[in-house]
Design an enzyme around this catalytic site. Structure first.
Site, mmCIF file in Angstrom:
data_model
loop_
_atom_site.group_PDB
_atom_site.id
_atom_site.type_symbol
_atom_site.label_atom_id
_atom_site.label_comp_id
_atom_site.label_asym_id
_atom_site.label_seq_id
_atom_site.Cartn_x
_atom_site.Cartn_y
_atom_site.Cartn_z
ATOM 1 N N GLU A 191 41.298 34.516 42.599
ATOM 2 C CA GLU A 191 39.848 34.313 42.448
ATOM 3 C C GLU A 191 39.174 35.597 41.986
ATOM 4 O O GLU A 191 38.072 35.558 41.444
ATOM 5 C CB GLU A 191 39.240 33.766 43.747
ATOM 6 C CG GLU A 191 39.009 34.756 44.886
ATOM 7 C CD GLU A 191 40.259 35.150 45.662
ATOM 8 O OE1 GLU A 191 41.376 34.932 45.181
ATOM 9 O OE2 GLU A 191 40.110 35.717 46.765
ATOM 10 N N HIS A 220 44.994 37.990 44.811
ATOM 11 C CA HIS A 220 43.736 37.247 44.741
ATOM 12 C C HIS A 220 43.443 36.687 43.354
ATOM 13 O O HIS A 220 42.786 37.338 42.545
ATOM 14 C CB HIS A 220 42.581 38.188 45.101
ATOM 15 C CG HIS A 220 42.540 38.552 46.539
ATOM 16 N ND1 HIS A 220 41.892 37.795 47.484
ATOM 17 C CD2 HIS A 220 43.064 39.604 47.196
ATOM 18 C CE1 HIS A 220 42.012 38.356 48.675
ATOM 19 N NE2 HIS A 220 42.725 39.461 48.529
ATOM 20 N N CYS A 227 45.566 35.458 50.577
ATOM 21 C CA CYS A 227 45.527 36.691 51.373
ATOM 22 C C CYS A 227 45.447 36.361 52.863
ATOM 23 O O CYS A 227 46.391 35.833 53.423
ATOM 24 C CB CYS A 227 44.359 37.566 50.904
ATOM 25 S SG CYS A 227 44.517 39.270 51.449
#
Lengths: 262, 769
Positions: A235, A233, A104
Site C-alpha cells: 500500500e 507494504h 506487516c
C-alpha cells in the site's frame, strides 16, 4: 479518478465492502483504506469494538502499525481480542472463501491467530515472525519476487517470477516455522507468495533480506489461498512513482478481481 | 489556608536574600526582581499567595514560557518578516501557512534538550509527543516528523567525561531509540533531521523536534476559548508527578546534580495513548464540535487554562479535584503544574458536550470536564469546593521582559596560505569517514519514514541497498492532488561557532538550496535557537549576532519564519553548547513525480557545478582535518541565492536536470562522492586552473549557494544559464567505478567508489554496530 474506468465496472466495485480493522496503535489503516478506495470499492475503517458482523463485508484487511503497542509479542494482543470476539465467525468467513489479508503487523496478527500458515484449523500460532537478525526496526526498500503459481488470490494479477520494489518497515519479520517439514509443505502447497531477492532476482542475504527470514520468505498464504500475509507494504508502493515495474496496486486489484468473480 | 487540601500560604514578607532562597527552594527559579514584583502584587491584594499561586507564576514567568530574554531581539529581527502565504504565524503553538486553495500546512519546531540530557529515551520520546500535540491542536493531521540531534564525540574516553554528564554514545542511543519508538508507534513518518557530533555538545546535548501537519482551511482551530459558557474538557493521559517543573528545569543551566534533582522533571511518554488521542481530537474538530483546542505542554494546566481563557478575552474557573490522576498523593499545586504527557484541553459549548464525550469514549480516551469560562479576566481554582487560587490572568500571563546585555566577542578571521597536502586521497577518505559526513543510515533506517504511504522522497535514496543522502524529503499530504511538501533542516554548528552571523546566514542558504535541489520552492521557515546562558553577555552576544544573520539572510527571500522556539541555558560548568540555530524549511513541489534526487543516473552524463567558489575555509571540514584554525567564514548573498535557485527550478521543469545535490560540508569532492554512493557509477572530474585557488582548495571550499548537477543535454543547459547570468562550470562526467579528480593532467584524487562508500557507510556503524 481513472481507475474505475480502467478496471472493470465501477458500480460493481462500489458494492464491494472491505473491512479495514483497527484497534489502538494500528496506524496504517488510512493507506490501506486509500488503496481500496482508489479502485472504486467501499472500504470502511472499523474499530474492532464497533465491528458488528464480519459477514457484512466481502474482505477483511488487517493493516500495519503497532497494535496495542506490540506489547507481549507483535500482533499478539490484537489477535487475542479478535479471537475473543469472533473466532468462529472468522473461521466460517474463511471457509466460505472470503479473502483475509494482513500487511506487516496484520501479517503478525494472522500468524498469532494461527490462520497462517494454517495447515489445519487451530486457534494458536504455529509459526512466528521473530525479531530481525539485525535486532533492529528497519525501514528500507526491498525487492520481492513473486513465487505463487496461482493459488494466492491476492497476487493472481502478478505474473510468476516478477520482481517488485516494496518498502519494508518492521522489527519483527523473520518467519520461522517449527520444523523443516513445515517449510517443505509450504513450498509443496504453493503457499510461498513472495521472497526477498537482489537486483539479479537471486535469493540474497541481508540487507536484501532485511530480517534474515528463512528461505527469504516475505509473504505466505494459507492452503486455500484466501488468507494472505506479507511483511513489506504494497500500500506504500501503490503507485509506481519510481518506475520500478510492478506497483503495489496489483495486489489490491487481484483480490478485487477474485471477489468480483466469486 | 486549609491544610486539609494540602494548600499552604507562602509568606513573602522576607528580606531579599531569603526571598531568592525561597524561589530556589520551591524550584521555580525566579530572580530577585521577579520575586519582588510578586511580593508587591500580593501586598496590594492584602494577602499572602498560596503555594499553588506562586508555582503558577513560576511556570508562566519562566524563560521557556515567556521568552523574557529573547523576545525583544526576536521582535526586532525575526517577527517583523512577512510573507503573503502566511495564514497565521508565530502567535500560537504552530505556524499555519497556505498549501493550496483548500488546505493549509502547519509546522512547529522546538527543543527537548534538558530532559534528553538527563533521560535520553524519555526526553526524546516526549519531545515527539509534544510537537505532535502542537500541530494537532491547530486541527491538523501530522504528516511528517523532523529530528535534528547533536551530541559530543562518540569516541570520547569515559575518563574525560565531566562529572554528572552521560556519555555521548549513551545519549545518542537513547535519543534515537526514543524517537524511533514514539514516532514509529504513533505512525507518523520521521523524514528529515540531522545528526551532529561536536565536543561542545558533550555536556549539553541538543535534541530538536519538528512536525508538519495538514489541515483543511475550514478546520483550523485556535488555542483559545470562543465564548462565555465554553466548558473546559480535559482529554488524554492522566496527570502524574512526572514532568513537574519541566519549564523551570529547561530555563537553568545543567549541573552535576541535575540527574538526581531533576529526574522528576522528565515526563513519561505513551504513544499508544497518543495515537487514539490524535484521532479523537481530529474527529471532534472536523465535526465542528470544538471551540478551541490547546495542548498541555510546558507549565501544564497552569499555563493552558490561563492562556486559553486570556486569549479569548475571558477568565476561567477550574475544579481541580476533577482532574484524573495517575497517583493518589498529589498536592494541588503539583496537579496544576504537572507536565504529564498525552493531554489536551478542549473548549466545548454545552450543546456539543455530549457528542464530544461520546467520541472520546469510543476511542477509549479519558475525557473529563474540569471547568468553565467566566466573564471576569481571572483564573479561579477550587479544590473540593474550597477556593485555593485567585489571580488576574493579566498579571499571570504578562511575564517580565529583559533587554539582556550584549557583548560581541570579536572573532578575527584571516585568509592564510597553506601548504598543499601531499595525499589528497587520504584527506578525502578522512573527510568521508568523519562522523558528521558519514552515512547516518544507522539512525535513519530505524525510523519509519514511509508510514502513511505518502513519502515520495525518503532521506536516503538510491539503488535499493546503496543510498545517496538526499537534500530534502518529500511528502504528499493530500490524497487527490500530486502537490507535495518538501522538508529539510540545516545548521552547521562548527560554522556558527566560528562566526555566529555568517554561520546563521549560511544555515538559511543551505536549507534553501536543499529544498531547491529536489525541485521544491522554499515556502516557509521555522527556527529553533539553542544557545547558552543569556545572562552571560558574550553568550547573549552570540545569540544577537546569530539572529541578525538570520534576518539578513531571509529578508530578500520572500519567505518568513512562521514558527519558532528559543532554548537558552544550554550550558553547564564546562561551558555552553556551540550556538545552534536549527533551521527548518518547508517548500512546495507542484508535482511530486517531477522530484529530482541526488544519486547519479546515467553513465556519460555531464557533471556541472553551479555557483561561485571562493576562498572560504573558516570553520570548514577541510581546515579541521588539516588542523588549521584560521580562514574566512563563507558569506552569502540572498539575491544570488534566489536567482540561482529560480534558474535551477526552471531547468528542472524542462527535465534537463537528472540529479542534483547541494554543496555543504566537505565541498565539491564530498558532494560528488555522495552522488556516486547511491548509483552504480563513478565520476571523472577534470578541473580548469582556478584563480587564487589550488585545486585541493577548490574541491573542499564550503562557499554557499552552490550545487552539483547531472545534465544530459549540455547545450540546452548552458544556454539557459548563460542567458540568466548564472555562474557555472562543466567539471566532468559520470564514468567508470572510481572517483577521479584531475587538474591539467595532474591527479588529485583517484579512489574506487566502493572504497569510499565502505568508509562512508561504516564510520558510524563501527561505533554503534
Amino acid at each position: 479518478m481513472l481507475f474505475g474506468i480502467i478496471w472493470g465496472d465501477y458500480l460493481d466495485r462500489s458494492d464491494i465492502k472491505v473491512c479495514v480493522l483497527r484497534i489502538e496503535g494500528t496506524n496504517n489503516e488510512e493507506e490501506m483504506y486509500n488503496a481500496f478506495k482508489r479502485l472504486g470499492t467501499s472500504p470502511e475503517i472499523v474499530h474492532l469494538k464497533e465491528l458488528k458482523d464480519i459477514f457484512d463485508y466481502n474482505c477483511l484487511m488487517i493493516p500495519g502499525g503497532f497494535s496495542a503497542g506490540d506489547y507481549v509479542r507483535a500482533g499478539a494482543i490484537f489477535a487475542s481480542r479478535i479471537r475473543a470476539k469472533m473466532a468462529n465467525e472468522l473461521h466460517k468467513f474463511i471457509d466460505e472463501g472470503w479473502p483475509v489479508g494482513g500487511i506487516c503487523n496484520g501479517f503478525q496478527v494472522l500468524v498469532e491467530l494461527g490462520l497462517l500458515p494454517g495447515f489445519k484449523r487451530m486457534d494458536y500460532p504455529n509459526a512466528c515472525l521473530f525479531l530481525n537478525n539485525s535486532a533492529r526496526f528497519e525501514c528500507r526498500p526491498t525487492l520481492l519476487k513473486h513465487e505463487s503459481k496461482g493459488k494466492c488470490i491476492f497476487t493472481r494479477n502478478i505474473p510468476k517470477g516478477e520482481i517488485m520494489m516494496v518498502p519494508s518497515a518492521h522489527g519483527e519479520g523473520k518467519l520461522l516455522l517449527p520444523k523443516e517439514k513445515d517449510f517443505d509443505k509450504l513450498f509443496e502447497n504453493d503457499q510461498v507468495v513472495f521472497r526477498y531477492v537482489d537486483k539479479k532476482g537471486e535469493y540474497a542475504e541481508y540487507p536484501w533480506n532485511p530480517n534474515d527470514s528463512a528461505y527469504n520468505i516475505a509473504g505466505i498464504c494459507n492452503e486455500a489461498g484466501n488468507v494472505f500475509g506479507m511483511m513489506p507494504h504494497p500500500e506504500r508502493a501503490y503507485f509506481d512513482r519510481n518506475k520500478n515495474g510492478i506497483s503495489g496496486m496489483k495486489i489490491f486489484e487481484s483480490v478485487l478481481k477474485y471477489i468480483e468473480e466469486k | 489556608m486549609s491544610s486539609k487540601q494540602n494548600v499552604f500560604e507562602v509568606d513573602l514578607n522576607l528580606p531579599d536574600e531569603k526571598l531568592l532562597e525561597l524561589s530556589q527552594k520551591i524550584g521555580i527559579g525566579l530572580s530577585l526582581d521577579e520575586m519582588k514584583s510578586v511580593k508587591n502584587y500580593f501586598k496590594e491584594k492584602g494577602r499572602s499567595p498560596t503555594d499553588i499561586e506562586i508555582q503558577a507564576i513560576g511556570q508562566a514567568w519562566s524563560e521557556h514560557c515567556c521568552y523574557k530574554s529573547s523576545k525583544n531581539v526576536l521582535k526586532k529581527f525575526i517577527f517583523n518578516l512577512e510573507a503573503p502565504q502566511n495564514i497565521f504565524v508565530i502567535k500560537e503553538d504552530a505556524g499555519v501557512v497556505e498549501f493550496d486553495e483548500n488546505y493549509a500546512y502547519v509546522l512547529a519546531l522546538e527543543s527537548h534538550n534538558h530532559p534528553s540530557a538527563v533521560e535520553p529515551y524519555g526526553g526524546a520520546a516526549t519531545g515527539i509527543g509534544g510537537i505532535l500535540r502542537d500541530v494537532v491542536c491547530m486541527g491538523a493531521q501530522p504528516v511528517a516528523l523532523i529530528d535534528p540531534i547533536f551530541f559530543g564525540p562518540l569516541d570520547l574516553p569515559y575518563k574525560q567525561l565531566p562529572k554528572g554528564v552521560k556519555h555521548p554514545e549513551f545519549l545518542f542511543r537513547g535519543v534515537v531509540a526514543g524517537i524511533r519508538d514514539y514516532g514509529n508507534r504513533v505512525g507518523i513518518p520521521t523524514v528529515s533531521g540531522s545528526v551532529y557530533f561536536h565536543p561542545g555538545y558533550t555536556s549539553n546535548c541538543i535534541v530538536n523536534v519538528g512536525c508538519v501537519g495538514i489541515v483543511k482551511k475550514e478546520d483550523i482551530i485556535h488555542s483559545r476559548v470562543k465564548e462565555l459558557g465554553d466548558i473546559f474538557v480535559m482529554v488524554g493521559g492522566k496527570t502524574g508527578k512526572d514532568g513537574i517543573h519541566g519549564v523551570n528545569f529547561a530555563s537553568a543551566e545543567l549541573h552535576e546534580e541535575s540527574e538526581t534533582t531533576s529526574r522528576s522533571a522528565v515526563q513519561v511518554g505513551d504513544p499508544i495513548t497518543k495515537e487514539p488521542l490524535i484521532h479523537a481530537c481530529l474527529e471532534a474538530n472536523s465535526k465542528k464540535l470544538l471551540n478551541g483546542m490547546k495542548d498541555l505542554g510546558g507549565g501544564g494546566l497552569s499555563c493552558v487554562v490561563g492562556e486559553m481563557a486570556h486569549a479569548g478575552g475571558f477568565g476561567a474557573k477550574v475544579n481541580l479535584e476533577k482532574v484524573l490522576l495517575k497517583e493518589k498523593d498529589m498536592m494541588p499545586w503539583e496537579i496544576w503544574v504537572s507536565e504529564s504527557q498525552e493531554r489536551m484541553m478542549l473548549a466545548v459549548s454545552e450543546e456539543n458536550l455530549k457528542e464530544v464525550l461520546d467520541i472520546f469514549n469510543k476511542w477509549d480516551v479519558n475525557v473529563v470536564v474540569i471547568g468553565e469560562t467566566i466573564p471576569e479576566k481571572r483564573v479561579l481554582v477550587y479544590y473540593e469546593g474550597e477556593k485555593i487560587f485567585d489571580m488576574d490572568s493579566n498579571f499571570l500571563t504578562s511575564g517580565p521582559l529583559y533587554a539582556r546585555e550584549v557583548r560581541i566577542v570579536e572573532r578575527i578571521q584571516k585568509d592564510i596560505e597553506t601548504e598543499k597536502p601531499t595525499d589528497i586521497n587520504k584527506i578525502l577518505t578522512k573527510m568521508i569517514s568523519d562522523p558528521n559526513i558519514a552515512s547516518k543510515d544507522w539512525v535513519i533506517l530505524q525510523y519509519d519514514h514511509t508510514v502513511r504511504g505518502s513519502t515520495s522522497l525518503t532521506p536516503l535514496w538510491g539503488d535499493v541497498v546503496n543510498f545517496s543522502p538526499q537534500d530534502s524529503a518529500i511528502v504528499k499530504p493530500v490524497e487527490d492532488i500530486n502537490k507535495g511538501l518538501v522538508i529539510s533542516t540545516a545548521i552547521n554548528p562548527f560554522l556558527v561557532e566560528y562566526d555566529p552571523y555568517w554561520g546563521s546566514a549560511s544555515a538559511i542558504d543551505e536549507v534553501f538550496r536543499n529544498i531547491v535541489a529536489v525541485g521544491g520552492r522554499p515556502h516557509t521557515l521555522a527556527d529553533c535557537l539553542n544557545f547558552g546562558n543569556p545572562e552571560k553577555p558574550e553568550r547573549f552576544g552570540d545569540f544577537y549576532q546569530s539572529v541578525m544573520g538570520l534576518n539578513y539572510a531571509t529578508k530578500d527571500l520572500k519567505i518568513s519564519f512562521s514558527s519558532g522556539n528559543v532554548s537558552l541555558y544550554n550550558e553547564s560548568v564546562i561551558g555552553s553548547c556551540p550556538p545552534t540555530p536549527t533551521i527548518l524549511c518547508v517548500g512546495i513541489i507542484d508535482d511530486i513525480n517531477k522530484k529530482i534526487t541526488s544519486n547519479f543516473k546515467k553513465e556519460g552524463n555531464s557533471i556541472y557545478l553551479v555557483g561561485k567558489t571562493e576562498r572560504e575555509f573558516g570553520g570548514s571540514l577541510y581546515y579541521r582535518v588539516l588542523g588549521i584554525k584560521d580562514g574566512i567564514a563563507p558569506k552569502m548573498n540572498p539575491k544570488n541565492l534566489v536567482n540561482y535557485s529560480n534558474a535551477l527550478l526552471e531547468s528542472m521543469k524542462d527535465g534537463i536536470i537528472k540529479s542534483c545535490h547541494d554543496l555543504s560540508e566537505g565541498g565539491l569532492a564530498v558532494a560528488v562522492a555522495e552522488m556516486t554512493f547511491g548509483s552504480d557509477y563513478g565520476a571523472e572530474l577534470d578541473l580548469p586552473l582556478i584563480q587564487d585557488m589550488r585545486a585541493d582548495e577548490f574541491i573542499f571550499s564550503e562557499s554557499n549557494s552552490r550545487w552539483v548537477i547531472e545534465i544530459e543535454n549540455d547545450e540546452k543547459f548552458e544556454d539557459f544559464l548563460k542567458k540568466n547570468r548564472i555562474p557555472f562550470m562543466r567539471i566532468g562526467k559520470i564514468s567508470g567505478k572510481d572517483l577521479k579528480i584531475t587538474q591539467k593532467g595532474e591527479t588529485l584524487v583517484d579512489v574506487p567508489i566502493e572504497t569510499l562508500r565502505n568508509k562512508w557507510k561504516n564510520a558510524i556503524w563501527n561505533h554503534m554496530g
